[in-house]
Write an enzyme that holds these catalytic residues in place. Structure first.
Site, PDB file in Angstrom:
ATOM      1  N   GLN A   8       3.780 -10.198  12.948  1.00  0.00           N
ATOM      2  CA  GLN A   8       4.000  -8.974  13.718  1.00  0.00           C
ATOM      3  C   GLN A   8       2.707  -8.285  14.140  1.00  0.00           C
ATOM      4  OE1 GLN A   8       6.187  -7.184  10.320  1.00  0.00           O
ATOM      5  NE2 GLN A   8       5.146  -5.283  10.831  1.00  0.00           N
ATOM      6  N   GLY A  23      12.622   3.440   7.264  1.00  0.00           N
ATOM      7  CA  GLY A  23      12.194   4.806   7.554  1.00  0.00           C
ATOM      8  C   GLY A  23      12.329   5.126   9.041  1.00  0.00           C
ATOM      9  N   ARG A  59      -1.745   3.364   6.956  1.00  0.00           N
ATOM     10  CA  ARG A  59      -2.943   3.345   7.799  1.00  0.00           C
ATOM     11  C   ARG A  59      -3.726   4.661   7.752  1.00  0.00           C
ATOM     12  NH1 ARG A  59       0.459  -0.095  11.314  1.00  0.00           N
ATOM     13  NH2 ARG A  59      -0.615  -2.091  11.557  1.00  0.00           N
ATOM     14  N   TYR A  64       0.863  -1.180   0.000  1.00  0.00           N
ATOM     15  CA  TYR A  64       0.000   0.000   0.000  1.00  0.00           C
ATOM     16  C   TYR A  64       0.907   1.241   0.000  1.00  0.00           C
ATOM     17  CZ  TYR A  64      -4.582   2.029   0.029  1.00  0.00           C
ATOM     18  OH  TYR A  64      -5.732   2.678  -0.365  1.00  0.00           O
ATOM     19  N   LEU A  65       1.721   1.261  -1.048  1.00  0.00           N
ATOM     20  CA  LEU A  65       2.878   2.152  -1.087  1.00  0.00           C
ATOM     21  C   LEU A  65       2.495   3.628  -1.142  1.00  0.00           C
ATOM     22  CD1 LEU A  65       5.035   0.116  -3.642  1.00  0.00           C
ATOM     23  CD2 LEU A  65       5.159   0.059  -1.142  1.00  0.00           C
ATOM     24  N   HIS A  66       3.303   4.429  -0.495  1.00  0.00           N
ATOM     25  CA  HIS A  66       3.127   5.888  -0.512  1.00  0.00           C
ATOM     26  C   HIS A  66       4.498   6.540  -0.668  1.00  0.00           C
ATOM     27  CE1 HIS A  66       4.532   5.687   3.604  1.00  0.00           C
ATOM     28  NE2 HIS A  66       3.536   4.901   3.950  1.00  0.00           N
ATOM     29  N   HIS A 111       7.496   5.239   1.341  1.00  0.00           N
ATOM     30  CA  HIS A 111       8.144   4.066   0.738  1.00  0.00           C
ATOM     31  C   HIS A 111       8.975   4.486  -0.476  1.00  0.00           C
ATOM     32  CE1 HIS A 111       4.345   2.106   2.465  1.00  0.00           C
ATOM     33  NE2 HIS A 111       5.318   1.536   3.142  1.00  0.00           N
ATOM     34  N   LYS A 114      10.497   6.978  10.482  1.00  0.00           N
ATOM     35  CA  LYS A 114       9.125   7.032  10.998  1.00  0.00           C
ATOM     36  C   LYS A 114       8.945   5.947  12.062  1.00  0.00           C
ATOM     37  CE  LYS A 114       4.429   6.997  10.644  1.00  0.00           C
ATOM     38  NZ  LYS A 114       4.013   5.656  10.343  1.00  0.00           N
ATOM     39  N   ASP A 115       9.528   4.770  11.800  1.00  0.00           N
ATOM     40  CA  ASP A 115       9.489   3.673  12.773  1.00  0.00           C
ATOM     41  C   ASP A 115      10.845   3.634  13.474  1.00  0.00           C
ATOM     42  OD1 ASP A 115       6.834   2.092  11.990  1.00  0.00           O
ATOM     43  OD2 ASP A 115       7.795   2.765  10.166  1.00  0.00           O
TER      44      ASP A 115
HETATM   45  P1  AMP Z   1       5.532  -0.408   6.228  1.00  0.00           P
HETATM   46  O1  AMP Z   1       5.044  -0.764   4.852  1.00  0.00           O
HETATM   47  O2  AMP Z   1       4.595   0.467   6.969  1.00  0.00           O
HETATM   48  O3  AMP Z   1       5.962  -1.636   7.005  1.00  0.00           O
HETATM   49  O4  AMP Z   1       6.841   0.456   6.029  1.00  0.00           O
HETATM   50  C1  AMP Z   1       7.910  -0.010   5.246  1.00  0.00           C
HETATM   51  C2  AMP Z   1       9.066   0.927   5.424  1.00  0.00           C
HETATM   52  O5  AMP Z   1       8.684   2.247   5.026  1.00  0.00           O
HETATM   53  C3  AMP Z   1       9.526   1.036   6.885  1.00  0.00           C
HETATM   54  O6  AMP Z   1      10.950   1.086   6.919  1.00  0.00           O
HETATM   55  C4  AMP Z   1       8.916   2.342   7.321  1.00  0.00           C
HETATM   56  O7  AMP Z   1       9.629   2.965   8.371  1.00  0.00           O
HETATM   57  C5  AMP Z   1       9.001   3.155   6.048  1.00  0.00           C
HETATM   58  N1  AMP Z   1       8.049   4.267   6.101  1.00  0.00           N
HETATM   59  C6  AMP Z   1       6.726   4.208   6.366  1.00  0.00           C
HETATM   60  N2  AMP Z   1       6.191   5.455   6.401  1.00  0.00           N
HETATM   61  C7  AMP Z   1       7.205   6.318   6.157  1.00  0.00           C
HETATM   62  C8  AMP Z   1       7.297   7.734   6.067  1.00  0.00           C
HETATM   63  N3  AMP Z   1       6.238   8.526   6.243  1.00  0.00           N
HETATM   64  N4  AMP Z   1       8.500   8.277   5.813  1.00  0.00           N
HETATM   65  C9  AMP Z   1       9.598   7.485   5.643  1.00  0.00           C
HETATM   66  N5  AMP Z   1       9.577   6.144   5.711  1.00  0.00           N
HETATM   67  C10 AMP Z   1       8.400   5.556   5.959  1.00  0.00           C
END
Ligand code: AMP
Length: 303
Positions: free
Chosen positions: A61, A147, A187, A32-34, A37, A149-150
């Site tokens: 997880q 990221g 989300r 659900y890329l943004h 990502h 972010k986490d």
């Molecule tokens: P996720 O798909 O949510 O598991 O995220 C995959 C990767 O994208 C993880 O390393 C996240 O920290 C990173 N990520 C998610 N949201 C952001 C954001 N707003 N800015 C930078 N990296 C992000």
């Protein structure tokens, strides 16, 4: 761009690229890329010859009452974005491919996982570190991009890589935000209009924190200011507001500016709006003369 769903196919692809001495950059995601990502893919493309993006919503997880079943998924759109970002391979395995039988072996990073999201989501980080370890063993990347972010996840993965002498460099990338400052997250689509409007309080609180620190606050006072600001949103249900050392995530006491002389400090937030759980953070580093934002980590990037 290749789209592969089996571990064998991916290993064969990587074997050939490694034979040609190509460097591998890896971006693990749940899809659900943004634009958050995308920033990781961009960075990987800049730093490595080959970019591998994984899309896998990892059941390990998610807690029993969490959103695994309803986590947003749109593989066609994701593939389109990955193609536009010049990704070389999308690895999108099934749950059965990743977990063909019951998992007996898990990777568990202690200490760093006892607080923040580790405290509110028991077992979450075991699921994360286990799947990342598996993916690293499959992909054998030179560099993996995560990221900030986490931020806790970055700390945990770096610790795992160091503790287990793994041959991969972890690259932490800045938080990408909406124009009004809300950190991008898959989300965010769950938020209704009112929740979306009020969700901005997290970013506002982080923005104001700079001024509050300049006013010479203690950790307790800063926490209180953050709390009051976020709690002024009627729909906000605060899960935690923590101010800890980073990346070791230890408790702190006393004057923030003084602590910043020899420590990095993270302000970490987790707040629910309706059913949607949002996290955000800012990392400060400082010296005796002025307090400044860490440009590479907490630096703000808008899209
Ligand atoms: P996720 O798909 O949510 O598991 O995220 C995959 C990767 O994208 C993880 O390393 C996240 O920290 C990173 N990520 C998610 N949201 C952001 C954001 N707003 N800015 C930078 N990296 C992000």
């Amino acid at each position: 761009m290749e789209v592969l769903s089996t571990i064998l196919q991916l290993k064969q692809f990587i074997y050939h690229k490694k034979e040609q001495k190509q460097t591998i950059g890896f971006v693990p995601t749940m899809g659900y890329l943004h634009k958050g990502h995308e920033s990781l893919m961009q960075k990987a493309k800049l730093e490595c010859d080959i970019v591998i993006l994984s899309i896998f919503v990892n059941p390990l997880q998610f807690g029993p009452n969490e959103d695994y079943e309803v986590y947003p998924r749109d593989i066609d759109r994701d593939l389109q974005i990955a193609k536009e970002m010049n990704v070389d391979v999308v690895f999108s395995p099934s749950v059965e491919e990743m977990y063909p039988s019951e998992v007996y072996t898990k990777v568990s990073v202690s200490n760093l996982t006892s607080r923040l999201c580790g405290a509110s989501r028991p077992g979450h980080f075991d699921g994360v570190s286990t799947v990342v370890m598996k993916l690293f063993n499959i992909v054998e990347p030179d560099k993996a991009f995560f990221g900030q972010k986490d931020a806790q996840q970055v700390a945990v993965i770096k610790q795992m890589v160091s503790d287990l002498n793994m041959n991969v460099e972890i690259v932490a990338c800045p938080i990408i935000r909406e124009e009004d400052g809300l950190a991008l997250s898959s989300r965010n689509v769950y938020l209704n209009n009112n929740e979306r409007e009020q969700a901005i309080k997290l970013f506002e609180a982080l923005e104001h924190s700079e001024r509050w620190i300049d006013e010479n606050v203690t950790i307790e006072e800063l926490k209180r200011q953050l709390y009051d600001h976020i709690a002024s949103a009627p729909l906000a249900k605060i899960e935690y507001i923590e101010i800890l050392s980073y990346p070791d995530l230890q408790s702190l006491e006393g004057n923030v500016t003084q602590l910043l002389v020899n420590k990095e400090i993270i302000i970490a937030l987790a707040v629910k709006f309706g059913k949607t759980r949002l996290i955000d953070n800012r990392i400060y580093t400082g010296n005796t003369i002025n307090v400044k934002r860490e440009p590479d980590l907490g630096g703000i990037v808008y899209v």
